[in-house]
Motif scaffolding. Structure first.
Motif, PDB file in Angstrom:
ATOM      1  N   VAL A 184      -4.712   2.868  17.326  1.00  0.00           N
ATOM      2  CA  VAL A 184      -3.349   3.212  17.755  1.00  0.00           C
ATOM      3  C   VAL A 184      -3.099   2.692  19.175  1.00  0.00           C
ATOM      4  CG1 VAL A 184      -1.827   5.147  18.347  1.00  0.00           C
ATOM      5  CG2 VAL A 184      -3.094   5.166  16.177  1.00  0.00           C
ATOM      6  N   GLY A 185      -4.098   2.838  20.042  1.00  0.00           N
ATOM      7  CA  GLY A 185      -3.975   2.325  21.413  1.00  0.00           C
ATOM      8  C   GLY A 185      -3.747   0.826  21.427  1.00  0.00           C
ATOM      9  N   PHE A 186      -4.504   0.123  20.608  1.00  0.00           N
ATOM     10  CA  PHE A 186      -4.355  -1.336  20.548  1.00  0.00           C
ATOM     11  C   PHE A 186      -2.993  -1.735  19.979  1.00  0.00           C
ATOM     12  CE2 PHE A 186      -4.782  -5.211  17.948  1.00  0.00           C
ATOM     13  CZ  PHE A 186      -4.786  -6.105  19.008  1.00  0.00           C
ATOM     14  N   MET A 187      -2.582  -1.081  18.902  1.00  0.00           N
ATOM     15  CA  MET A 187      -1.329  -1.470  18.238  1.00  0.00           C
ATOM     16  C   MET A 187      -0.087  -1.160  19.070  1.00  0.00           C
ATOM     17  SD  MET A 187      -2.037  -3.120  15.518  1.00  0.00           S
ATOM     18  CE  MET A 187      -0.503  -3.130  14.572  1.00  0.00           C
ATOM     19  N   THR A 188      -0.254  -0.301  20.091  1.00  0.00           N
ATOM     20  CA  THR A 188       0.874   0.008  20.987  1.00  0.00           C
ATOM     21  C   THR A 188       0.737  -0.712  22.331  1.00  0.00           C
ATOM     22  OG1 THR A 188      -0.274   1.995  21.789  1.00  0.00           O
ATOM     23  CG2 THR A 188       1.239   2.292  19.957  1.00  0.00           C
ATOM     24  N   SER A 189      -0.247  -1.601  22.437  1.00  0.00           N
ATOM     25  CA  SER A 189      -0.532  -2.242  23.737  1.00  0.00           C
ATOM     26  C   SER A 189       0.421  -3.391  24.061  1.00  0.00           C
ATOM     27  CB  SER A 189      -1.976  -2.751  23.767  1.00  0.00           C
ATOM     28  OG  SER A 189      -2.153  -3.813  22.838  1.00  0.00           O
ATOM     29  N   GLY A 190       1.182  -3.840  23.095  1.00  0.00           N
ATOM     30  CA  GLY A 190       2.120  -4.936  23.320  1.00  0.00           C
ATOM     31  C   GLY A 190       2.957  -5.144  22.067  1.00  0.00           C
ATOM     32  N   PRO A 191       3.918  -6.075  22.114  1.00  0.00           N
ATOM     33  CA  PRO A 191       4.786  -6.269  20.955  1.00  0.00           C
ATOM     34  C   PRO A 191       4.049  -6.816  19.739  1.00  0.00           C
ATOM     35  CG  PRO A 191       5.297  -7.853  22.708  1.00  0.00           C
ATOM     36  CD  PRO A 191       4.280  -6.907  23.261  1.00  0.00           C
ATOM     37  N   VAL A 192       4.594  -6.520  18.582  1.00  0.00           N
ATOM     38  CA  VAL A 192       4.080  -7.024  17.304  1.00  0.00           C
ATOM     39  C   VAL A 192       5.252  -7.643  16.540  1.00  0.00           C
ATOM     40  CG1 VAL A 192       2.274  -5.246  17.151  1.00  0.00           C
ATOM     41  CG2 VAL A 192       4.507  -4.821  16.086  1.00  0.00           C
ATOM     42  N   VAL A 193       4.943  -8.453  15.540  1.00  0.00           N
ATOM     43  CA  VAL A 193       5.966  -8.929  14.604  1.00  0.00           C
ATOM     44  C   VAL A 193       5.673  -8.274  13.260  1.00  0.00           C
ATOM     45  CG1 VAL A 193       7.015 -10.909  13.451  1.00  0.00           C
ATOM     46  CG2 VAL A 193       6.184 -11.136  15.809  1.00  0.00           C
ATOM     47  N   VAL A 194       6.632  -7.502  12.758  1.00  0.00           N
ATOM     48  CA  VAL A 194       6.471  -6.910  11.421  1.00  0.00           C
ATOM     49  C   VAL A 194       7.335  -7.712  10.460  1.00  0.00           C
ATOM     50  CG1 VAL A 194       5.907  -4.603  12.252  1.00  0.00           C
ATOM     51  CG2 VAL A 194       8.264  -5.143  11.725  1.00  0.00           C
ATOM     52  N   ASP A 238     -11.279  -5.048  16.407  1.00  0.00           N
ATOM     53  CA  ASP A 238     -10.114  -4.278  16.873  1.00  0.00           C
ATOM     54  C   ASP A 238      -8.903  -5.182  17.065  1.00  0.00           C
ATOM     55  OD1 ASP A 238     -11.517  -1.719  17.188  1.00  0.00           O
ATOM     56  OD2 ASP A 238     -12.653  -2.825  18.697  1.00  0.00           O
ATOM     57  N   ALA A 239      -9.123  -6.292  17.743  1.00  0.00           N
ATOM     58  CA  ALA A 239      -8.034  -7.240  17.996  1.00  0.00           C
ATOM     59  C   ALA A 239      -8.161  -8.360  16.969  1.00  0.00           C
ATOM     60  CB  ALA A 239      -8.144  -7.778  19.417  1.00  0.00           C
ATOM     61  N   ASN A 240      -7.710  -8.074  15.736  1.00  0.00           N
ATOM     62  CA  ASN A 240      -7.971  -9.026  14.652  1.00  0.00           C
ATOM     63  C   ASN A 240      -6.715  -9.713  14.102  1.00  0.00           C
ATOM     64  OD1 ASN A 240      -7.017  -6.851  13.259  1.00  0.00           O
ATOM     65  ND2 ASN A 240      -8.789  -6.611  11.911  1.00  0.00           N
ATOM     66  N   ALA A 241      -5.733  -9.881  14.963  1.00  0.00           N
ATOM     67  CA  ALA A 241      -4.590 -10.802  14.768  1.00  0.00           C
ATOM     68  C   ALA A 241      -3.523 -10.374  13.761  1.00  0.00           C
ATOM     69  CB  ALA A 241      -5.066 -12.223  14.440  1.00  0.00           C
ATOM     70  N   VAL A 242      -3.939  -9.847  12.609  1.00  0.00           N
ATOM     71  CA  VAL A 242      -2.954  -9.563  11.561  1.00  0.00           C
ATOM     72  C   VAL A 242      -3.315  -8.304  10.775  1.00  0.00           C
ATOM     73  CG1 VAL A 242      -1.937 -11.847  11.108  1.00  0.00           C
ATOM     74  CG2 VAL A 242      -4.182 -11.275  10.140  1.00  0.00           C
ATOM     75  N   HIS A 243      -2.284  -7.721  10.196  1.00  0.00           N
ATOM     76  CA  HIS A 243      -2.426  -6.649   9.203  1.00  0.00           C
ATOM     77  C   HIS A 243      -1.785  -7.122   7.916  1.00  0.00           C
ATOM     78  CE1 HIS A 243      -1.965  -2.807   7.098  1.00  0.00           C
ATOM     79  NE2 HIS A 243      -0.765  -3.259   6.791  1.00  0.00           N
ATOM     80  N   GLY A 244      -2.343  -6.705   6.780  1.00  0.00           N
ATOM     81  CA  GLY A 244      -1.690  -6.950   5.488  1.00  0.00           C
ATOM     82  C   GLY A 244      -1.901  -5.770   4.566  1.00  0.00           C
ATOM     83  N   SER A 245      -0.874  -5.386   3.830  1.00  0.00           N
ATOM     84  CA  SER A 245      -1.002  -4.283   2.864  1.00  0.00           C
ATOM     85  C   SER A 245      -2.144  -4.575   1.901  1.00  0.00           C
ATOM     86  CB  SER A 245       0.288  -4.141   2.048  1.00  0.00           C
ATOM     87  OG  SER A 245       1.409  -4.030   2.885  1.00  0.00           O
ATOM     88  N   ASP A 246      -2.809  -3.486   1.428  1.00  0.00           N
ATOM     89  CA  ASP A 246      -3.985  -3.703   0.580  1.00  0.00           C
ATOM     90  C   ASP A 246      -3.796  -3.322  -0.881  1.00  0.00           C
ATOM     91  OD1 ASP A 246      -4.063  -0.953   0.708  1.00  0.00           O
ATOM     92  OD2 ASP A 246      -5.910  -0.854   1.900  1.00  0.00           O
ATOM     93  N   SER A 247      -2.602  -2.853  -1.277  1.00  0.00           N
ATOM     94  CA  SER A 247      -2.340  -2.489  -2.679  1.00  0.00           C
ATOM     95  C   SER A 247      -0.831  -2.435  -2.880  1.00  0.00           C
ATOM     96  CB  SER A 247      -2.938  -1.111  -2.989  1.00  0.00           C
ATOM     97  OG  SER A 247      -2.234  -0.119  -2.247  1.00  0.00           O
ATOM     98  N   PRO A 248      -0.384  -2.441  -4.136  1.00  0.00           N
ATOM     99  CA  PRO A 248       1.059  -2.326  -4.379  1.00  0.00           C
ATOM    100  C   PRO A 248       1.632  -1.030  -3.794  1.00  0.00           C
ATOM    101  CG  PRO A 248      -0.048  -3.092  -6.364  1.00  0.00           C
ATOM    102  CD  PRO A 248      -1.136  -2.736  -5.387  1.00  0.00           C
ATOM    103  N   GLU A 249       0.852   0.060  -3.854  1.00  0.00           N
ATOM    104  CA  GLU A 249       1.321   1.349  -3.320  1.00  0.00           C
ATOM    105  C   GLU A 249       1.459   1.281  -1.800  1.00  0.00           C
ATOM    106  OE1 GLU A 249      -1.359   0.986  -5.441  1.00  0.00           O
ATOM    107  OE2 GLU A 249      -0.134   1.515  -7.189  1.00  0.00           O
ATOM    108  N   SER A 250       0.454   0.705  -1.120  1.00  0.00           N
ATOM    109  CA  SER A 250       0.563   0.629   0.339  1.00  0.00           C
ATOM    110  C   SER A 250       1.652  -0.353   0.730  1.00  0.00           C
ATOM    111  CB  SER A 250      -0.785   0.333   1.017  1.00  0.00           C
ATOM    112  OG  SER A 250      -1.208  -0.967   0.773  1.00  0.00           O
ATOM    113  N   ALA A 251       1.823  -1.418  -0.020  1.00  0.00           N
ATOM    114  CA  ALA A 251       2.890  -2.381   0.296  1.00  0.00           C
ATOM    115  C   ALA A 251       4.254  -1.693   0.222  1.00  0.00           C
ATOM    116  CB  ALA A 251       2.840  -3.577  -0.653  1.00  0.00           C
ATOM    117  N   ALA A 252       4.478  -0.920  -0.810  1.00  0.00           N
ATOM    118  CA  ALA A 252       5.775  -0.234  -0.960  1.00  0.00           C
ATOM    119  C   ALA A 252       6.002   0.739   0.191  1.00  0.00           C
ATOM    120  CB  ALA A 252       5.830   0.498  -2.306  1.00  0.00           C
ATOM    121  N   ARG A 253       4.969   1.502   0.537  1.00  0.00           N
ATOM    122  CA  ARG A 253       5.100   2.485   1.633  1.00  0.00           C
ATOM    123  C   ARG A 253       5.314   1.778   2.973  1.00  0.00           C
ATOM    124  NH1 ARG A 253       2.691   5.343   5.827  1.00  0.00           N
ATOM    125  NH2 ARG A 253       0.849   4.032   5.941  1.00  0.00           N
TER     126      ARG A 253
END
Ligand code: RTP
Ligand code: MG
Length: 142
Positions: A64-74, A112-127
């Motif tokens: 959470v600390g890392f993900m709030t440390s600067g801007p992201v592109v969603v 921790d600083a691994n550049a990207v996130h991607g949904s891991d299932s259809p359920e997580s993608a929808a959420r």
């Protein structure tokens, strides 16, 4: 295989490195279309809610600390088998274990600083898509 959508995040380390365009290019060359996108600086509350499934994990606070440390592109990526296709393009969670030519192998330094996130299932993608986007903010290619 039907067309799918998945949620992708370009994390603060990659934004700080100025490789947004290079990462977007990997998605496009990999057959995925960007059908929604915005740049955000996540609040602590937004990041905690997004990663709620990891709440009990020892790395939660650092994450959470890392993900709030600067801007992201969603963004929402759309294409054949998009959830698995995106994770293939991303590579393993730990960049040291990521296959050559993947986004994490080429642009990430640490687990921790691994550049990207991607949904891991259809359920997580929808959420996850609904967490950041209204349906009318998504522009399918059709
Ligand atoms: P993501 O959710 O970001 O696409 O990555 P993932 O599925 O490959 O990894 P996940 O297990 O969902 O973990 C979410 C993020 O938490 C950080 N992490 N740190 N220190 C650790 O052992 C550890 N494990 C996971 C990573 O930044 C990971 O992307
Ligand atoms: Mg995950």
């Amino acid at each position: 295989m039907a067309t799918e959508r998945t949620l992708s995040i370009i994390k603060p380390d990659a934004v700080a490195k100025n490789v947004i365009g290079e990462i977007e290019s990997r998605f496009e060359k990999g057959g995925l279309a960007i059908v929604a996108a915005k740049m955000l600086h996540l609040s602590r509350e937004q990041a905690e809610g997004f990663y709620a499934e990891h709440k009990e994990r020892p790395f939660f606070n650092d994450l959470v600390g890392f993900m709030t440390s600067g801007p992201v592109v969603v963004q929402v990526l759309e294409g054949e088998n998009a959830i698995a296709a995106n994770r293939e393009l991303m590579g393993a969670t730990n960049p040291k274990e990521a296959a050559p030519g993947t986004i994490r192998a080429d642009f990430a330094e640490t687990i921790d600083a691994n550049a990207v996130h991607g949904s891991d299932s259809p359920e997580s993608a929808a959420r996850e898509i609904a967490y950041f986007f209204e349906e009318n903010e998504i522009c399918p290619r059709g």
